[in-house]
Write a protein that holds these residues in place. Structure first.
Motif, mmCIF file in Angstrom:
data_model
loop_
_atom_site.group_PDB
_atom_site.id
_atom_site.type_symbol
_atom_site.label_atom_id
_atom_site.label_comp_id
_atom_site.label_asym_id
_atom_site.label_seq_id
_atom_site.Cartn_x
_atom_site.Cartn_y
_atom_site.Cartn_z
ATOM 1 N N ILE A 4 5.858 -18.170 6.170
ATOM 2 C CA ILE A 4 5.279 -17.544 7.350
ATOM 3 C C ILE A 4 3.783 -17.832 7.336
ATOM 4 N N ASP A 5 3.309 -18.506 8.357
ATOM 5 C CA ASP A 5 1.883 -18.787 8.451
ATOM 6 C C ASP A 5 1.192 -17.654 9.200
ATOM 7 N N VAL A 6 0.276 -17.005 8.517
ATOM 8 C CA VAL A 6 -0.489 -15.904 9.105
ATOM 9 C C VAL A 6 -1.937 -16.373 9.216
ATOM 10 N N LEU A 11 -8.238 -12.653 10.993
ATOM 11 C CA LEU A 11 -8.088 -11.198 10.919
ATOM 12 C C LEU A 11 -9.402 -10.540 10.551
ATOM 13 N N SER A 12 -9.600 -9.322 11.024
ATOM 14 C CA SER A 12 -10.785 -8.559 10.635
ATOM 15 C C SER A 12 -10.594 -8.055 9.207
ATOM 16 N N PHE A 13 -11.640 -7.593 8.622
ATOM 17 C CA PHE A 13 -11.572 -7.051 7.266
ATOM 18 C C PHE A 13 -10.567 -5.904 7.202
ATOM 19 N N THR A 14 -10.605 -5.024 8.195
ATOM 20 C CA THR A 14 -9.690 -3.882 8.244
ATOM 21 C C THR A 14 -8.250 -4.353 8.371
ATOM 22 N N GLN A 15 -8.008 -5.361 9.197
ATOM 23 C CA GLN A 15 -6.662 -5.889 9.346
ATOM 24 C C GLN A 15 -6.161 -6.505 8.035
ATOM 25 N N LEU A 19 -2.905 -5.330 5.947
ATOM 26 C CA LEU A 19 -1.864 -6.273 5.555
ATOM 27 C C LEU A 19 -1.621 -6.216 4.049
ATOM 28 N N MET A 20 -2.706 -6.168 3.286
ATOM 29 C CA MET A 20 -2.589 -6.103 1.834
ATOM 30 C C MET A 20 -1.882 -4.814 1.406
ATOM 31 N N GLU A 21 -2.214 -3.703 2.040
ATOM 32 C CA GLU A 21 -1.576 -2.429 1.712
ATOM 33 C C GLU A 21 -0.092 -2.440 2.056
ATOM 34 N N MET A 22 0.264 -3.064 3.187
ATOM 35 C CA MET A 22 1.676 -3.161 3.557
ATOM 36 C C MET A 22 2.448 -4.001 2.544
ATOM 37 N N LEU A 23 1.864 -5.125 2.138
ATOM 38 C CA LEU A 23 2.517 -5.977 1.148
ATOM 39 C C LEU A 23 2.663 -5.252 -0.187
ATOM 40 N N TRP A 24 1.595 -4.608 -0.626
ATOM 41 C CA TRP A 24 1.626 -3.904 -1.906
ATOM 42 C C TRP A 24 2.672 -2.783 -1.878
ATOM 43 N N SER A 25 2.710 -2.040 -0.802
ATOM 44 C CA SER A 25 3.672 -0.949 -0.670
ATOM 45 C C SER A 25 5.101 -1.475 -0.746
#
Length: 73
Positions: A4-6, A11-15, A19-25
């Protein structure tokens, strides 16, 4: 599995944090499926041996943060 190319650079810093939090979760919820690489175990064993031999010392988290702040500034 398809890649998946993202457009991460767009993306903004917040985005990116979101994304990192969603992946980690998601990954943390499946920790039984995750294996540490062999080199990671070897490094941990080496560090534990160095600690037991008195070659290195440990610091509490507050001391470590202060030392990091001084070295980064």
């Amino acid at each position: 599995m398809n890649r998946i190319d993202v457009p991460i650079a767009q993306l903004s810093f917040t985005q990116k944090l979101d994304l990192m939090e969603m992946l980690w979760s998601d990954m943390a919820g499946n920790e039984k499926n995750l294996e540490s690489p062999a080199w990671h175990g070897a490094i941990l064993n080496d560090r534990e041996a160095a600690l037991n031999a008195g070659k290195v010392t440990v610091s509490n988290w507050e001391e470590a943060k202060e030392r990091i702040k001084k070295n980064v500034a």
